[in-house]
Motif scaffolding. Sequence first.
Motif, PDB file in Angstrom:
ATOM      1  N   UNK B  41     -30.653  41.338 -61.588  1.00  0.00           N
ATOM      2  CA  UNK B  41     -31.103  42.671 -62.017  1.00  0.00           C
ATOM      3  C   UNK B  41     -31.303  43.586 -60.820  1.00  0.00           C
ATOM      4  N   UNK B  42     -31.943  43.023 -59.786  1.00  0.00           N
ATOM      5  CA  UNK B  42     -32.192  43.809 -58.568  1.00  0.00           C
ATOM      6  C   UNK B  42     -30.867  44.196 -57.907  1.00  0.00           C
ATOM      7  N   UNK B  43     -29.887  43.312 -57.979  1.00  0.00           N
ATOM      8  CA  UNK B  43     -28.568  43.600 -57.388  1.00  0.00           C
ATOM      9  C   UNK B  43     -27.892  44.755 -58.131  1.00  0.00           C
ATOM     10  N   UNK B  44     -28.018  44.764 -59.471  1.00  0.00           N
ATOM     11  CA  UNK B  44     -27.458  45.878 -60.259  1.00  0.00           C
ATOM     12  C   UNK B  44     -28.112  47.184 -59.836  1.00  0.00           C
ATOM     13  N   UNK B  45     -29.444  47.100 -59.637  1.00  0.00           N
ATOM     14  CA  UNK B  45     -30.209  48.275 -59.231  1.00  0.00           C
ATOM     15  C   UNK B  45     -29.703  48.803 -57.881  1.00  0.00           C
ATOM     16  N   UNK B  46     -29.472  47.870 -56.969  1.00  0.00           N
ATOM     17  CA  UNK B  46     -28.960  48.244 -55.635  1.00  0.00           C
ATOM     18  C   UNK B  46     -27.612  48.945 -55.774  1.00  0.00           C
ATOM     19  N   UNK B  47     -26.751  48.395 -56.629  1.00  0.00           N
ATOM     20  CA  UNK B  47     -25.424  48.994 -56.855  1.00  0.00           C
ATOM     21  C   UNK B  47     -25.543  50.404 -57.427  1.00  0.00           C
ATOM     22  N   UNK B  48     -26.456  50.545 -58.385  1.00  0.00           N
ATOM     23  CA  UNK B  48     -26.661  51.868 -59.013  1.00  0.00           C
ATOM     24  C   UNK B  48     -27.122  52.885 -57.980  1.00  0.00           C
ATOM     25  N   UNK B  49     -28.057  52.445 -57.128  1.00  0.00           N
ATOM     26  CA  UNK B  49     -28.574  53.344 -56.075  1.00  0.00           C
ATOM     27  C   UNK B  49     -27.448  53.765 -55.136  1.00  0.00           C
ATOM     28  N   UNK B  50     -26.617  52.795 -54.785  1.00  0.00           N
ATOM     29  CA  UNK B  50     -25.514  53.091 -53.855  1.00  0.00           C
ATOM     30  C   UNK B  50     -24.549  54.091 -54.473  1.00  0.00           C
ATOM     31  N   UNK B  51     -24.285  53.908 -55.770  1.00  0.00           N
ATOM     32  CA  UNK B  51     -23.365  54.829 -56.451  1.00  0.00           C
ATOM     33  C   UNK B  51     -23.955  56.223 -56.546  1.00  0.00           C
ATOM     34  N   UNK B  52     -25.291  56.265 -56.755  1.00  0.00           N
ATOM     35  CA  UNK B  52     -25.949  57.562 -56.877  1.00  0.00           C
ATOM     36  C   UNK B  52     -25.853  58.333 -55.553  1.00  0.00           C
ATOM     37  N   UNK B  53     -25.953  57.619 -54.459  1.00  0.00           N
ATOM     38  CA  UNK B  53     -25.888  58.271 -53.149  1.00  0.00           C
ATOM     39  C   UNK B  53     -24.455  58.606 -52.745  1.00  0.00           C
ATOM     40  N   UNK B  54     -23.487  57.949 -53.347  1.00  0.00           N
ATOM     41  CA  UNK B  54     -22.079  58.258 -53.059  1.00  0.00           C
ATOM     42  C   UNK B  54     -21.358  58.487 -54.375  1.00  0.00           C
ATOM     43  N   UNK B  55     -21.691  59.591 -55.098  1.00  0.00           N
ATOM     44  CA  UNK B  55     -21.142  59.799 -56.447  1.00  0.00           C
ATOM     45  C   UNK B  55     -19.629  59.942 -56.478  1.00  0.00           C
ATOM     46  N   UNK B  56     -19.044  60.426 -55.411  1.00  0.00           N
ATOM     47  CA  UNK B  56     -17.590  60.626 -55.416  1.00  0.00           C
ATOM     48  C   UNK B  56     -16.849  59.297 -55.374  1.00  0.00           C
ATOM     49  N   UNK B  57     -17.517  58.307 -54.773  1.00  0.00           N
ATOM     50  CA  UNK B  57     -16.841  57.015 -54.624  1.00  0.00           C
ATOM     51  C   UNK B  57     -16.901  56.201 -55.908  1.00  0.00           C
ATOM     52  N   UNK B  58     -18.043  56.304 -56.640  1.00  0.00           N
ATOM     53  CA  UNK B  58     -18.178  55.566 -57.878  1.00  0.00           C
ATOM     54  C   UNK B  58     -17.981  54.082 -57.662  1.00  0.00           C
ATOM     55  N   UNK B  59     -17.085  53.514 -58.391  1.00  0.00           N
ATOM     56  CA  UNK B  59     -16.837  52.080 -58.329  1.00  0.00           C
ATOM     57  C   UNK B  59     -15.856  51.708 -57.234  1.00  0.00           C
ATOM     58  N   UNK B  60     -15.342  52.691 -56.534  1.00  0.00           N
ATOM     59  CA  UNK B  60     -14.301  52.404 -55.548  1.00  0.00           C
ATOM     60  C   UNK B  60     -14.867  51.557 -54.431  1.00  0.00           C
ATOM     61  N   UNK B  61     -14.204  50.467 -54.138  1.00  0.00           N
ATOM     62  CA  UNK B  61     -14.655  49.587 -53.072  1.00  0.00           C
ATOM     63  C   UNK B  61     -14.170  50.164 -51.741  1.00  0.00           C
ATOM     64  N   UNK B  62     -14.894  49.873 -50.642  1.00  0.00           N
ATOM     65  CA  UNK B  62     -14.543  50.480 -49.354  1.00  0.00           C
ATOM     66  C   UNK B  62     -13.082  50.277 -48.967  1.00  0.00           C
TER      67      UNK B  62
END
Lengths: 187, 153
Positions: B41-62
């Motif tokens: 659950x915490x990992x999902x939260x981390x992912x959501x936070x990361x996406x929120x800070x980089x909205x243009x990237x979304x699900x795109x992996x580096x």
Amino acid sequence: MADLSDGELLALFRKEESRNYAFNLLVRQYQRRLYAFIRRMVTDHDEAKDVLQNVFLKAWTGLDGFRADAQLYSWLYRIAHNESLNHLRRMKRGLFVSEASVVERLTTTLDSSEHFNGDMIQRKLQRAIMRLPDKQRAVFTMKYFEEMKYETMSEITGTSVGALKSSYHIAVKKIEQWLTADQTKNG
Amino acid sequence: MKDPNTIDELREAPLLRSLPKEDPFVAPKDFFEFFPHAVQQAAYQVDRERRRHTPLLGDVKPLRFFGSAAALLGLLVAAIVLWPAPTPAGPAVAQEWTVDEMLYSDLDVELIYADADIDTDLMDLVSLPEDDQAVLAYLESEDLPLDLLIEEL
């Protein structure tokens, strides 16, 4: 279910469809061993739980860049080692207290913990271990309890084998002295 | 991971050596059963936070992101290199279609000159010498001041 090898876990993790499943397996596979190390470092169960969670979250974000030629367990252990030391450092900074006060706090936590089921001699041993400086406590824990090779410890701590041997030798002498003194005092 | 030298290192610590190596720290009941779910659950939260800070990237992996960026850059460079160069609007074209010529293209210039009683022989182009010395000699022979020529230029 039998534990998967590092390679099998990583292969599953790198596939989008099995990424979560692989991570869940990884946590299940390593949580007990890492918890034991962290708990010996920070004493309190709730604090150990938080540190352990941080370790796995760092693994979650860093596993994509993990080199397949390194051992997954050593890598996770290294994160656990660093996170435990950081936690203790933050605790000292947050409380604005000396090393002695932290030892006192850890001892009080140990004495009041409902999740400690050792006998009197085990309690004395744990108190003695807590008196060691943080890094030396980590070295002692890895060597004495986990019986790790110095080479592996060197990978984890980033310290030379020679320095680790010396640190462990000093830690053993100190603990023996404290245990003997305690025994003499209490008859 | 076990090191056979461990026992030897405890030879000077008989009390410590005599103690059983137990793990007196215990976790609450079922802790290890529920902990993996909490971490997930915490990992999902981390992912959501990361996406929120980089909205243009979304699900795109580096790696995918940098791959796409490199491909786009390549296309841009190719477009710049291969883009057909515009036909230069050369001076010949401009001379062919000056405003005056467009305005008076239907007029007979010779007729105008004749009407105005202009001696067209005087309008022949004077070919000037090309080198500086010849120009100076010409100015001297014609008794023309140099600054006048500069002004004219």
